[in-house]
Write a protein that holds these residues in place. Structure first.
Motif, mmCIF file in Angstrom:
data_model
loop_
_atom_site.group_PDB
_atom_site.id
_atom_site.type_symbol
_atom_site.label_atom_id
_atom_site.label_comp_id
_atom_site.label_asym_id
_atom_site.label_seq_id
_atom_site.Cartn_x
_atom_site.Cartn_y
_atom_site.Cartn_z
ATOM 1 N N ALA A 290 0.922 -1.007 -0.041
ATOM 2 C CA ALA A 290 -0.024 -0.056 -0.107
ATOM 3 C C ALA A 290 1.080 1.345 -0.079
ATOM 4 O O ALA A 290 0.586 2.287 -0.652
ATOM 5 N N LEU A 291 2.119 1.420 0.720
ATOM 6 C CA LEU A 291 2.843 2.699 0.915
ATOM 7 C C LEU A 291 3.950 2.623 0.123
ATOM 8 O O LEU A 291 4.210 3.981 -0.217
ATOM 9 N N GLN A 292 4.142 1.674 -0.512
ATOM 10 C CA GLN A 292 5.346 1.889 -1.365
ATOM 11 C C GLN A 292 5.057 1.324 -2.822
ATOM 12 O O GLN A 292 4.176 0.561 -2.953
ATOM 13 N N ALA A 293 6.098 1.916 -3.618
ATOM 14 C CA ALA A 293 5.575 1.221 -5.004
ATOM 15 C C ALA A 293 6.469 0.302 -5.707
ATOM 16 O O ALA A 293 7.369 0.587 -6.485
ATOM 17 N N PRO A 294 6.325 -0.895 -5.218
ATOM 18 C CA PRO A 294 7.366 -1.850 -5.921
ATOM 19 C C PRO A 294 6.987 -2.253 -7.186
ATOM 20 O O PRO A 294 5.979 -2.218 -7.645
ATOM 21 N N VAL A 295 8.270 -2.532 -7.774
ATOM 22 C CA VAL A 295 8.328 -2.933 -9.173
ATOM 23 C C VAL A 295 8.022 -4.323 -9.123
ATOM 24 O O VAL A 295 8.253 -5.027 -8.367
ATOM 25 N N ALA A 296 7.568 -4.758 -10.484
ATOM 26 C CA ALA A 296 7.198 -6.373 -10.642
ATOM 27 C C ALA A 296 8.390 -7.431 -10.050
ATOM 28 O O ALA A 296 7.538 -8.149 -9.291
ATOM 29 N N SER A 297 9.422 -7.341 -10.127
ATOM 30 C CA SER A 297 10.261 -8.167 -9.488
ATOM 31 C C SER A 297 10.121 -8.435 -7.983
ATOM 32 O O SER A 297 10.390 -9.264 -7.411
ATOM 33 N N ASP A 298 10.140 -7.217 -7.373
ATOM 34 C CA ASP A 298 10.017 -7.106 -6.002
ATOM 35 C C ASP A 298 8.601 -7.535 -5.400
ATOM 36 O O ASP A 298 8.750 -8.287 -4.415
ATOM 37 N N LEU A 299 7.629 -7.426 -6.403
ATOM 38 C CA LEU A 299 6.196 -8.030 -5.786
ATOM 39 C C LEU A 299 6.253 -9.286 -6.022
ATOM 40 O O LEU A 299 5.606 -9.826 -5.310
#
Lengths: 217, 217
Positions: B68-77
């Motif tokens: 919710a708070l950070q905007a992770p990129v796909a690989s981190d997701l």
């Protein structure tokens, strides 16, 4: 972008519901195999399980593509993570049905279930199948009434399993191996039912935002 | 933002490894409870399981906050989704240890395991505990050698379970209820081991990007 993501997400949920229906078919076929020592039914159950696994792998791949290509916001991500988690539940349902079918195959041409226990296992099979159907309905409708029905069905499975244990602990003339088979088969149905409940609980969570307290089991 | 996300993600993985170690403690205590009809050990195992579930709920909540708070990129997701999934594996490990402890409690003061099977269950308990420790090590190190060790250990558990079935199917003077107990206990250890392997496979996947083919079971 968000609309497109939502559309794809809805499609993924729909696929998941279809897979829960495949799990329902797998346990129905496995129960026929078990009660009638029917090898063809066992093979159909295994085939349902293989199809289910294949489509789950594709679904998971789709989910990761959605992560990579579109920039979902947090609430959508929550749904996506839930889809991936529920995929694991449905995968287990397929495996449990396969275990039941394998037991029928292993003991063929003998029937695994002593006559006295046939009604218990028949009912367990019917309720388990219905639970997978209801879990699929809950996924499609996101209706809390669909989800709530699963709890009562799960109580029925637990009651049947207790009846099974009472039989094994009582006057049991069928030997140790049959007792071990029956205990494990009861466990497979119970776990299948638990996974259907987990799907319903996740749907309730998505709808209400309130986590269902999972009882320590 | 990305650095912060990665730091938080690494912390979540570290928590997960700690929880796998708690699962190792839970199965060790449950095995003591089982083999020695030791109620205090059963209670310690249950307590480990409760602590594990509590911390998993917190970990899941943290994971969603990260979404919710950070905007992770796909690989981190992808890593984050894996963390959530592996949380479910570890939760099951705790529940399975609890089932073993409950069996010891239910039969107390009797010892559940016939003398002949004590060596089999002792070894199953030792290997299962080691597998949880090794799964934790794989999570911490992301080392494929740690992950690979789990496969060999899993073969040992399967071999022990076959030995158990041979005993039940052979000359078994302990009655149907004891056979049912032994079969279910063997299943709990086997599933515990399977979950440890699933953790290792996920680590391999994160490191190599190649999914381990999950054998249909």
């Amino acid at each position: 972008m968000r609309e497109e993501f939502r559309r794809n997400l809805a499609a993924a949920e729909d696929t998941l519901a279809g897979l829960a229906e495949t799990a329902a078919a797998a346990i129905e076929q496995a129960t026929v195999a078990l009660l009638e020592a029917d090898l063809a039914a066992a093979e159909r159950s295994q085939e349902s399980n293989r199809a289910l696994r294949q489509r789950l792998t594709e679904l998971e791949s789709t989910a990761y593509d959605l992560l990579a290509l579109q920039a979902p916001v947090a609430s959508d991500l929550r749904v996506l993570v839930t889809v991936v988690r529920l995929g694991a539940n449905i995968e287990r349902m397929g495996s449990l049905a396969a275990h039941i079918a394998e037991t029928a195959e292993r003991r063929h041409p003998a029937v695994v279930i002593p006559d006295l226990l046939v009604p218990v296992f028949r009912q367990m099979g019917e309720v388990a199948q219905q639970m997978a159907v209801d879990a699929a309905a809950a996924l499609r409708s996101r209706d809390t009434a669909d989800a709530a029905r699963l709890e009562a069905e799960d109580d029925t499975v637990d009651r049947l399993r207790l009846e099974l244990f009472r039989q094994i602990a009582g006057d049991w003339p069928h030997g140790a191996e049959a007792a071990a088979d029956a205990a494990l088969l009861g466990r497979y149905y119970e776990r299948f039912a638990d996974h259907a409940v987990a799907i319903a609980d996740a749907v309730l969570y998505l709808v209400t935002g309130v986590a269902v307290e999972v009882a320590a089991e």
